[in-house]
Design a protein around this motif. Structure first.
Motif, PDB file in Angstrom:
ATOM      1  N   UNK A  80       0.832  -1.207   0.000  1.00 22.36           N
ATOM      2  CA  UNK A  80       0.000   0.000   0.000  1.00 22.36           C
ATOM      3  C   UNK A  80       0.863   1.252   0.000  1.00 22.36           C
ATOM      4  N   UNK A  81       0.367   2.283  -0.683  1.00 25.59           N
ATOM      5  CA  UNK A  81       0.976   3.603  -0.599  1.00 25.59           C
ATOM      6  C   UNK A  81       0.482   4.288   0.658  1.00 25.59           C
ATOM      7  N   UNK A  82       1.104   5.384   1.008  1.00 26.07           N
ATOM      8  CA  UNK A  82       0.612   6.159   2.139  1.00 26.07           C
ATOM      9  C   UNK A  82       1.731   6.648   3.032  1.00 26.07           C
ATOM     10  N   UNK A  83       1.420   7.684   3.771  1.00 27.35           N
ATOM     11  CA  UNK A  83       2.368   8.298   4.689  1.00 27.35           C
ATOM     12  C   UNK A  83       2.386   7.485   5.992  1.00 27.35           C
ATOM     13  N   UNK A  84       3.569   7.206   6.493  1.00 24.02           N
ATOM     14  CA  UNK A  84       3.659   6.563   7.800  1.00 24.02           C
ATOM     15  C   UNK A  84       3.317   7.583   8.882  1.00 24.02           C
ATOM     16  N   UNK A  85       2.755   7.107   9.974  1.00 27.09           N
ATOM     17  CA  UNK A  85       2.263   8.016  11.018  1.00 27.09           C
ATOM     18  C   UNK A  85       3.350   8.963  11.503  1.00 27.09           C
ATOM     19  N   UNK A  86       4.574   8.449  11.640  1.00 23.99           N
ATOM     20  CA  UNK A  86       5.650   9.288  12.172  1.00 23.99           C
ATOM     21  C   UNK A  86       6.129  10.350  11.188  1.00 23.99           C
ATOM     22  N   UNK A  87       5.716  10.230   9.919  1.00 25.65           N
ATOM     23  CA  UNK A  87       6.117  11.212   8.903  1.00 25.65           C
ATOM     24  C   UNK A  87       5.012  12.218   8.584  1.00 25.65           C
ATOM     25  N   UNK A  88       3.867  12.057   9.218  1.00 28.09           N
ATOM     26  CA  UNK A  88       2.712  12.885   8.856  1.00 28.09           C
ATOM     27  C   UNK A  88       2.949  14.368   9.138  1.00 28.09           C
ATOM     28  N   UNK A  89       3.507  14.687  10.281  1.00 27.94           N
ATOM     29  CA  UNK A  89       3.692  16.103  10.614  1.00 27.94           C
ATOM     30  C   UNK A  89       4.594  16.811   9.618  1.00 27.94           C
ATOM     31  N   UNK A  90       5.587  16.112   9.094  1.00 24.68           N
ATOM     32  CA  UNK A  90       6.483  16.718   8.106  1.00 24.68           C
ATOM     33  C   UNK A  90       5.708  17.113   6.847  1.00 24.68           C
ATOM     34  N   UNK A  91       4.719  16.302   6.483  1.00 22.51           N
ATOM     35  CA  UNK A  91       3.884  16.635   5.324  1.00 22.51           C
ATOM     36  C   UNK A  91       2.952  17.794   5.670  1.00 22.51           C
ATOM     37  N   UNK A  92       2.337  17.731   6.831  1.00 21.43           N
ATOM     38  CA  UNK A  92       1.430  18.804   7.242  1.00 21.43           C
ATOM     39  C   UNK A  92       2.131  20.160   7.288  1.00 21.43           C
ATOM     40  N   UNK A  93       3.386  20.168   7.704  1.00 21.79           N
ATOM     41  CA  UNK A  93       4.111  21.431   7.848  1.00 21.79           C
ATOM     42  C   UNK A  93       4.350  22.136   6.521  1.00 21.79           C
ATOM     43  N   UNK A  94       4.261  21.389   5.420  1.00 17.99           N
ATOM     44  CA  UNK A  94       4.437  21.974   4.089  1.00 17.99           C
ATOM     45  C   UNK A  94       3.176  22.702   3.631  1.00 17.99           C
ATOM     46  N   UNK A  95       2.022  22.237   4.084  1.00 20.26           N
ATOM     47  CA  UNK A  95       0.745  22.692   3.527  1.00 20.26           C
ATOM     48  C   UNK A  95       0.461  24.179   3.752  1.00 20.26           C
ATOM     49  N   UNK A  96       0.721  24.755   4.932  1.00 16.27           N
ATOM     50  CA  UNK A  96       0.365  26.168   5.126  1.00 16.27           C
ATOM     51  C   UNK A  96       1.046  27.134   4.155  1.00 16.27           C
ATOM     52  N   UNK A  97       2.153  26.718   3.568  1.00 17.58           N
ATOM     53  CA  UNK A  97       2.815  27.592   2.586  1.00 17.58           C
ATOM     54  C   UNK A  97       2.216  27.447   1.190  1.00 17.58           C
ATOM     55  N   UNK A  98       1.293  26.499   1.021  1.00 19.68           N
ATOM     56  CA  UNK A  98       0.660  26.283  -0.281  1.00 19.68           C
ATOM     57  C   UNK A  98      -0.481  27.283  -0.487  1.00 19.68           C
ATOM     58  N   UNK A  99      -0.612  27.761  -1.697  1.00 19.85           N
ATOM     59  CA  UNK A  99      -1.722  28.651  -2.054  1.00 19.85           C
ATOM     60  C   UNK A  99      -2.780  27.950  -2.893  1.00 19.85           C
ATOM     61  N   UNK A 100      -2.425  26.795  -3.468  1.00 14.99           N
ATOM     62  CA  UNK A 100      -3.325  26.146  -4.421  1.00 14.99           C
ATOM     63  C   UNK A 100      -3.658  24.701  -4.043  1.00 14.99           C
ATOM     64  N   UNK A 101      -3.285  24.302  -2.836  1.00 21.28           N
ATOM     65  CA  UNK A 101      -3.641  22.980  -2.314  1.00 21.28           C
ATOM     66  C   UNK A 101      -4.300  23.165  -0.957  1.00 21.28           C
ATOM     67  N   UNK A 102      -5.427  22.484  -0.755  1.00 17.21           N
ATOM     68  CA  UNK A 102      -6.077  22.474   0.556  1.00 17.21           C
ATOM     69  C   UNK A 102      -6.258  21.028   0.996  1.00 17.21           C
ATOM     70  N   UNK A 103      -5.858  20.749   2.232  1.00 12.72           N
ATOM     71  CA  UNK A 103      -6.088  19.423   2.813  1.00 12.72           C
ATOM     72  C   UNK A 103      -7.455  19.419   3.479  1.00 12.72           C
TER      73      UNK A 103
END
Length: 215
Positions: A121-144
Motif C-alpha cells: 500500500x501507498x501512504x504516509x507513515x504516522x511518524x512522517x505525517x507532521x512533516x507533510x502537514x508542515x508543508x501545507x500552510x505555505x501552499x496557495x493552491x492545495x487544501x487538505x
C-alpha cells in the motif's frame, strides 16, 4: 441490480456518510447507472480511465481520484476532481501545488496514511505525517480536507478496527491543532466493501464501495 445494491447500502449507512461509488474498471454504461440511481460521487484509480469517463460524464459527477497518483499524471486531474484521496508525499503535494498554480485552481486533497505499514500500500507513515502537514500552510493552491486510509489485508476484524481507530485519533488530533485555513478535517475516508460497517462505527464519514455496488 446496481440501483438495488445502492439502495441496500444506503439503508445501512447514516445520512452523514458519503458513499463514493468506486467505478474503476466499470463500463460507461454501468457508471451512468450509478448516476441514474442518485449517487454522484464516483471514484477512479487510473488517470487514463478517469479521463475517458470524464469526457462523457464531465461535471455531472463529483470525481474522487482514489488510486496511487504518479507525479507526471497530476496535470491531467487539476480542475476535474472534487477530491484527490491519495496524496502520500511532500513531493506529490509540491507537484499538485505547481500544476494547480499553472491553471489558477485550488485543488482539494486528502492525505493517505499507511497505518498498517503494508508494503503493498501507498501512504504516509504516522511518524512522517507532521512533516507533510508542515508543508501545507505555505501552499496557495492545495487544501487538505481530511485523511484517507485502507484497512489492513486481514480477515481479523479487530485488527481492521484498530487501524480505523488509530486513523480517527489522528484525524481528531489534527482537527484540534492550529494548522491554518488550508488544513481542515472535513472528510475521513475509510471503509470499503468488506469493512465499511466497521469504518463507520469508528467514525468514517466517507466510504469507497465498488464490488458491492457492481456485483
Amino acid at each position: 441490480m446496481i440501483s438495488e445494491n445502492i439502495n441496500q447500502i444506503q439503508s445501512e449507512i447514516p445520512d452523514h456518510v458519503t458513499l463514493v461509488a468506486v467505478s474503476k474498471y466499470q463500463s460507461i454504461e454501468d457508471t451512468m447507472a450509478v448516476l441514474d440511481a442518485g449517487i454522484h460521487d464516483l471514484g477512479e484509480s487510473r488517470v487514463q480511465d478517469f479521463l475517458k469517463k470524464y469526457e462523457v460524464i464531465g461535471d455531472r459527477s463529483r470525481w474522487h481520484f482514489i488510486g496511487h497518483l504518479q507525479k507526471n499524471k497530476v496535470k491531467y486531474l487539476i480542475g476535474k476532481t472534487f477530491l484527490i484521496h491519495s496524496v502520500d508525499s511532500i513531493e506529490l503535494v509540491n507537484v499538485i501545488e505547481k500544476e494547480s498554480k499553472k491553471q489558477g485552481i485550488v485543488t482539494d486533497v486528502l492525505l493517505q496514511l499507511n497505518l498498517a505499514r503494508e508494503d503493498s500500500k501507498s501512504g504516509i507513515l504516522a511518524e512522517n505525517l507532521n512533516a507533510v502537514l508542515e508543508v501545507i500552510p505555505s501552499c496557495q493552491f492545495v487544501r487538505v480536507k481530511g485523511l484517507m486510509a485502507m484497512g489492513p489485508l486481514t480477515q481479523n476484524n479487530e485488527k481492521i478496527r484498530e487501524i480505523f481507530m488509530e486513523l480517527k485519533r489522528i484525524y481528531d488530533r489534527i482537527k484540534e491543532e492550529s494548522w491554518g485555513e488550508v488544513i481542515k478535517m472535513n472528510y475521513l475516508s475509510m471503509g470499503m466493501t468488506d469493512d465499511y460497517t466497521i469504518a463507520i462505527e469508528e467514525g468514517s464519514n466517507m466510504i469507497r464501495v465498488g464490488r458491492k455496488i457492481f456485483s
